[in-house]
Scaffold this active site. Structure first.
Site, mmCIF file in Angstrom:
data_model
loop_
_atom_site.group_PDB
_atom_site.id
_atom_site.type_symbol
_atom_site.label_atom_id
_atom_site.label_comp_id
_atom_site.label_asym_id
_atom_site.label_seq_id
_atom_site.Cartn_x
_atom_site.Cartn_y
_atom_site.Cartn_z
ATOM 1 N N HIS A 93 0.856 -1.179 0.000
ATOM 2 C CA HIS A 93 0.000 0.000 0.000
ATOM 3 C C HIS A 93 0.896 1.233 0.000
ATOM 4 O O HIS A 93 1.801 1.339 0.839
ATOM 5 C CB HIS A 93 -0.903 -0.005 1.238
ATOM 6 C CG HIS A 93 -1.544 1.321 1.513
ATOM 7 N ND1 HIS A 93 -2.329 1.955 0.577
ATOM 8 C CD2 HIS A 93 -1.489 2.145 2.598
ATOM 9 C CE1 HIS A 93 -2.747 3.121 1.092
ATOM 10 N NE2 HIS A 93 -2.243 3.254 2.306
ATOM 11 N N HIS A 95 1.261 5.721 -0.961
ATOM 12 C CA HIS A 95 0.605 7.003 -1.229
ATOM 13 C C HIS A 95 1.307 7.599 -2.445
ATOM 14 O O HIS A 95 1.941 8.640 -2.355
ATOM 15 C CB HIS A 95 0.729 7.939 -0.025
ATOM 16 C CG HIS A 95 0.023 7.455 1.208
ATOM 17 N ND1 HIS A 95 -0.002 8.168 2.382
ATOM 18 C CD2 HIS A 95 -0.709 6.329 1.440
ATOM 19 C CE1 HIS A 95 -0.710 7.497 3.290
ATOM 20 N NE2 HIS A 95 -1.140 6.372 2.741
ATOM 21 N N TYR A 120 1.496 -4.368 -20.094
ATOM 22 C CA TYR A 120 2.041 -4.710 -18.773
ATOM 23 C C TYR A 120 1.145 -4.251 -17.631
ATOM 24 O O TYR A 120 1.135 -4.858 -16.559
ATOM 25 C CB TYR A 120 3.485 -4.236 -18.616
ATOM 26 C CG TYR A 120 4.393 -5.219 -19.318
ATOM 27 C CD1 TYR A 120 4.851 -6.356 -18.655
ATOM 28 C CD2 TYR A 120 4.699 -5.057 -20.665
ATOM 29 C CE1 TYR A 120 5.622 -7.297 -19.316
ATOM 30 C CE2 TYR A 120 5.468 -5.999 -21.333
ATOM 31 C CZ TYR A 120 5.931 -7.118 -20.643
ATOM 32 O OH TYR A 120 6.670 -8.056 -21.297
HETATM 33 ZN ZN LIG Z 1 -2.321 4.875 3.542
#
Ligand SMILES: [Zn+2]
Length: 225
Positions: A93, A95, A120
């Site tokens: 995860h 940002h 891709y």
């Molecule tokens: Zn986050």
């Protein structure tokens, strides 16, 4: 791969992502599912660029902390995706700027956040779902991810960032990078009337590489020819 080696891998990929500006400050987290059902998870408030292998949180199969620092508060994201995608071994995860930007555009289809721009993207990230905004750490985000029923390995959280599962840490990292670069391409080309891959070209990739794209399941029986 031994647990020691896996801890080192988390730190190595974390540093690589951080150094390329793919997740700033102490944002972003990585988890890995172990053979005994437990997990390794990056600690809360830790920069992915400066992780210590010995301090990575070790959770048991029930999600209880066994050793290491307190895990990220974004655990609900990870657990919901593992729960619905049995094959997932690792989750990344971030940002990352372009993927976050994409989530704020009005035209984004929540069932296919990006068009089929490159082979891709389809081969590594597949298609990407967009879920609404939730405050970081809000357990309701887990319900939104469960609502996707495991069809998507890559999910964008509105105004927040991507969450991507893979059958290895490397696969999850590569897919996240592909998603970020494709979001960047989309932003570069937005309103320039670009040529995306045609349905025939997508169908050829699906057939050749055995891709399981959620949109094909949705339109089962639809003839692309
Ligand atoms: Zn986050």
């Amino acid at each position: 791969m031994s647990e020691t080696r896996l801890r080192e891998e988390i730190c190595r990929y974390g540093r690589s992502l951080f150094e390329r500006g793919l997740t700033p400050g102490s944002s972003g987290n990585i988890s890995l599912r172990l053979d005994d059902g437990g997990w390794l998870v990056t600690p809360t408030n830790a920069s992915l660029g400066f992780l210590d292998p010995a301090r990575i949180a070790r959770l048991d199969a029930g999600g209880r902390l066994v050793s290491g620092d307190k895990p990220t508060k974004e655990i609900p994201l990870h657990s919901a995706l593992y729960e619905t995608r049995g094959s997932a071994k690792a989750i990344v995860h971030l940002h990352s700027t372009h993927a976050v930007a994409l989530t704020m555009l009005p035209e984004i289809d929540p069932r296919a956040a990006l068009p089929p721009m490159t082979p891709y993207y389809l081969m590594r990230a597949g298609e990407t779902a967009l879920v609404p905004y939730y405050r970081p750490g809000d357990p309701a985000v887990a319900d939104a991810i469960r609502g996707l029923a495991g069809k998507y390995s890559s999910v964008l959280l509105a105004n927040h960032g991507p969450v991507v599962a893979g059958d290895s840490l490397e696969a999850a990292v590569f897919a996240t990078e592909e998603l970020e670069e494709t979001a960047k391409l989309y932003l570069l080309l937005r309103n320039l009337n670009p040529r995306y891959l045609s349905p025939e070209q997508v169908a050829d990739l699906v057939k050749t590489f055995g891709l399981e794209l959620p949109s094909l399941a949705r339109h089962e029986g639809h003839d692309h020819g």
